[in-house]
Design a protein around this motif. Structure first.
Motif, PDB file in Angstrom:
ATOM      1  N   TYR A  15       0.836  -1.209   0.000  1.00 41.05           N
ATOM      2  CA  TYR A  15       0.000   0.000   0.000  1.00 41.05           C
ATOM      3  C   TYR A  15       0.871   1.259   0.000  1.00 41.05           C
ATOM      4  O   TYR A  15       0.620   2.204  -0.764  1.00 41.05           O
ATOM      5  CB  TYR A  15      -0.913  -0.023   1.227  1.00 41.05           C
ATOM      6  CG  TYR A  15      -1.725   1.236   1.394  1.00 41.05           C
ATOM      7  CD1 TYR A  15      -2.849   1.480   0.601  1.00 41.05           C
ATOM      8  CD2 TYR A  15      -1.358   2.194   2.344  1.00 41.05           C
ATOM      9  CE1 TYR A  15      -3.582   2.641   0.751  1.00 41.05           C
ATOM     10  CE2 TYR A  15      -2.086   3.350   2.499  1.00 41.05           C
ATOM     11  CZ  TYR A  15      -3.208   3.567   1.700  1.00 41.05           C
ATOM     12  OH  TYR A  15      -3.925   4.723   1.852  1.00 41.05           O
ATOM     13  N   ARG A  18       2.475   1.710  -3.402  1.00 39.21           N
ATOM     14  CA  ARG A  18       1.518   2.214  -4.380  1.00 39.21           C
ATOM     15  C   ARG A  18       1.232   3.701  -4.165  1.00 39.21           C
ATOM     16  O   ARG A  18       1.131   4.466  -5.131  1.00 39.21           O
ATOM     17  CB  ARG A  18       0.217   1.413  -4.314  1.00 39.21           C
ATOM     18  CG  ARG A  18       0.359  -0.013  -4.837  1.00 39.21           C
ATOM     19  CD  ARG A  18      -0.939  -0.775  -4.696  1.00 39.21           C
ATOM     20  NE  ARG A  18      -0.819  -2.117  -5.272  1.00 39.21           N
ATOM     21  CZ  ARG A  18      -1.786  -3.037  -5.209  1.00 39.21           C
ATOM     22  NH1 ARG A  18      -2.940  -2.731  -4.592  1.00 39.21           N
ATOM     23  NH2 ARG A  18      -1.597  -4.229  -5.750  1.00 39.21           N
ATOM     24  N   VAL A  19       1.070   4.095  -2.900  1.00 39.05           N
ATOM     25  CA  VAL A  19       0.849   5.518  -2.599  1.00 39.05           C
ATOM     26  C   VAL A  19       2.050   6.341  -3.048  1.00 39.05           C
ATOM     27  O   VAL A  19       1.910   7.429  -3.629  1.00 39.05           O
ATOM     28  CB  VAL A  19       0.569   5.723  -1.101  1.00 39.05           C
ATOM     29  CG1 VAL A  19       0.592   7.215  -0.758  1.00 39.05           C
ATOM     30  CG2 VAL A  19      -0.770   5.115  -0.722  1.00 39.05           C
ATOM     31  N   ILE A  21       4.138   5.609  -5.447  1.00 39.33           N
ATOM     32  CA  ILE A  21       4.135   5.674  -6.917  1.00 39.33           C
ATOM     33  C   ILE A  21       3.122   6.709  -7.394  1.00 39.33           C
ATOM     34  O   ILE A  21       3.396   7.505  -8.305  1.00 39.33           O
ATOM     35  CB  ILE A  21       3.834   4.291  -7.509  1.00 39.33           C
ATOM     36  CG1 ILE A  21       4.996   3.329  -7.216  1.00 39.33           C
ATOM     37  CG2 ILE A  21       3.596   4.393  -9.012  1.00 39.33           C
ATOM     38  CD1 ILE A  21       4.712   1.896  -7.633  1.00 39.33           C
ATOM     39  N   ALA A  22       1.918   6.692  -6.786  1.00 36.92           N
ATOM     40  CA  ALA A  22       0.877   7.648  -7.183  1.00 36.92           C
ATOM     41  C   ALA A  22       1.325   9.086  -6.930  1.00 36.92           C
ATOM     42  O   ALA A  22       1.145   9.977  -7.775  1.00 36.92           O
ATOM     43  CB  ALA A  22      -0.422   7.347  -6.434  1.00 36.92           C
ATOM     44  N   VAL A  23       1.907   9.326  -5.754  1.00 40.41           N
ATOM     45  CA  VAL A  23       2.402  10.670  -5.441  1.00 40.41           C
ATOM     46  C   VAL A  23       3.504  11.076  -6.409  1.00 40.41           C
ATOM     47  O   VAL A  23       3.555  12.221  -6.889  1.00 40.41           O
ATOM     48  CB  VAL A  23       2.902  10.731  -3.983  1.00 40.41           C
ATOM     49  CG1 VAL A  23       3.614  12.057  -3.714  1.00 40.41           C
ATOM     50  CG2 VAL A  23       1.739  10.562  -3.016  1.00 40.41           C
ATOM     51  N   ILE A  25       3.875  10.060  -9.490  1.00 39.26           N
ATOM     52  CA  ILE A  25       3.282  10.354 -10.800  1.00 39.26           C
ATOM     53  C   ILE A  25       2.648  11.744 -10.798  1.00 39.26           C
ATOM     54  O   ILE A  25       2.808  12.515 -11.752  1.00 39.26           O
ATOM     55  CB  ILE A  25       2.237   9.275 -11.163  1.00 39.26           C
ATOM     56  CG1 ILE A  25       2.934   7.937 -11.421  1.00 39.26           C
ATOM     57  CG2 ILE A  25       1.428   9.698 -12.388  1.00 39.26           C
ATOM     58  CD1 ILE A  25       1.967   6.784 -11.650  1.00 39.26           C
ATOM     59  N   VAL A  26       1.920  12.046  -9.723  1.00 36.38           N
ATOM     60  CA  VAL A  26       1.284  13.372  -9.633  1.00 36.38           C
ATOM     61  C   VAL A  26       2.334  14.473  -9.655  1.00 36.38           C
ATOM     62  O   VAL A  26       2.190  15.485 -10.363  1.00 36.38           O
ATOM     63  CB  VAL A  26       0.421  13.463  -8.359  1.00 36.38           C
ATOM     64  CG1 VAL A  26      -0.054  14.900  -8.134  1.00 36.38           C
ATOM     65  CG2 VAL A  26      -0.773  12.527  -8.453  1.00 36.38           C
TER      66      VAL A  26
END
Length: 355
Positions: A15, A18-19, A21-23, A25-26
């Motif tokens: 988790y 993934r968080v 990676i998302a941050v 990307i943003v």
């Protein structure tokens, strides 16, 4: 007992990864958008410099063809003629304009007070007064006004700095255009360099024609405004007409801005009836320019769909501010040339489309 703990720890690790990676990307998207915004801001200033340099080069080329003077000398002659014409106009009208500007500075505050007094005599004005509105609070206290004044000062410095950069870029581009063009064409594969020169020639021609069209529109608006205000007996007609002509360069906003001082002075000198006449004069002048002068001039010089121009102005102006709004039309004209030449003609093979 150890197995559930290990499973929970692994799920938490996944988790968190993934968080992360998302941050990431943003942040990467925001960084790319910031770079694109900065690049487009630089492009706008480069385009503004081109809109100064290209007409000078076009004038120098015309003088070179007619007189056989060297291109450098022809460019110097054209630049001196432009500066001399501007300086001569300033010298001829300096005394009268300075007197009218002084009068305008003195009369505008009185015009504002007169408008406030007349509004106070109306029912809705009395209603507003009965509401005990704290105008000082609505407009902000002294600290708020100090902040606004500081903002205006910093904006003025920013505009002056942009003007300085644009002017020097224009000088460099006008003096050595072949150097920068050759460097740009070197980025194109060798087999397509001849076509690249054709595209650049067409873009240059389009930008020069757009500048000529705007100058014609500005002159028409300025002359009609001066004549109309003179016939109405308005003071400071020369200053108001010159201001109306200059701000016509800014689409949509310019005509509205030019009305404000004229309406205030009309209200002060002739009351509501004079203000109505001045309003009709400005609306008629801008309607004539928008519906007759500008379409005819632009159709003879560059053909652009009006709806496309309006949408482009709204979109580009919304993201880039006043400079983007001012240069939206030449940006659209360049985009149309690129699409027609590089996509419609080269990719689709439709040579029947005229550029």
């Amino acid at each position: 007992m150890d197995q559930p703990t290990a499973s929970t720890s692994a799920s938490t690790s996944v988790y968190v990864r993934r968080v992360g990676i998302a941050v990431g990307i943003v942040l990467a998207v925001l960084f790319v958008l910031g770079l694109l915004g900065t690049a487009f801001s630089v492009f706008l200033r480069l385009l503004a410099a081109l809109l100064i340099a290209l007409p000078l080069r076009a004038g120098a080329a015309w003088v070179h063809r007619r007189t056989r003077l060297p291109e450098g000398l022809a460019l110097l002659l054209v630049a001196l003629l432009v500066v001399g014409a501007l300086g001569g106009m300033g010298y001829l009208f300096s005394t009268r304009l300075s007197e009218q500007l002084s009068g305008l500075q003195q009369e505008l505050p009185q015009a504002v007070r007169d408008v406030q007094a007349r509004v106070g005599g109306t029912r809705w004005g009395q209603w507003l007064a009965g509401e005990n509105l704290d105008y000082r609070r609505l407009m902000g206290g002294s600290s708020e006004w100090l902040g606004r004044a500081t903002g205006v000062f910093s904006t003025t410095l920013s505009v002056l700095a942009d003007g300085y950069v644009i002017l020097f870029l224009a000088v460099f581009l006008a003096v050595q255009p072949k150097l920068y063009r050759s460097g740009l064409v070197l980025l194109v594969p060798q087999s397509h360099r001849a076509r690249a020169h054709e595209v650049l020639d067409k873009i240059s021609d389009t930008l020069v024609k757009w500048v000529v069209g705007r100058l014609v529109s500005m002159a028409v608006v300025g002359v009609l405004t001066v004549v109309g205000l003179g016939l109405l007996g308005m003071p400071m007609a020369a200053v108001l007409g010159l201001f109306a002509g200059l701000v016509t360069f800014i689409p949509n906003i310019g005509p509205v801005v030019s009305m404000v001082p004229a309406l205030l002075l009309a209200f002060l000198n002739g009351g509501p009836h004079m203000a109505l006449y001045v309003l009709l004069l400005y609306l008629g002048t801008q309607t004539l320019e928008s519906a007759a002068v500008s379409p005819v001039v632009q159709q003879r010089l560059i053909a652009l769909p009006p709806a496309l121009v309006l949408v482009g102005q709204l979109v580009i102006g919304a993201f880039t501010g006043l400079l983007g709004l001012t240069l939206a039309t030449p940006i659209i004209a360049m985009a149309v040339v690129l699409v027609k030449m590089l996509y419609v003609q080269d990719v689709l093979g439709d040579d029947a489309v005229q550029v």
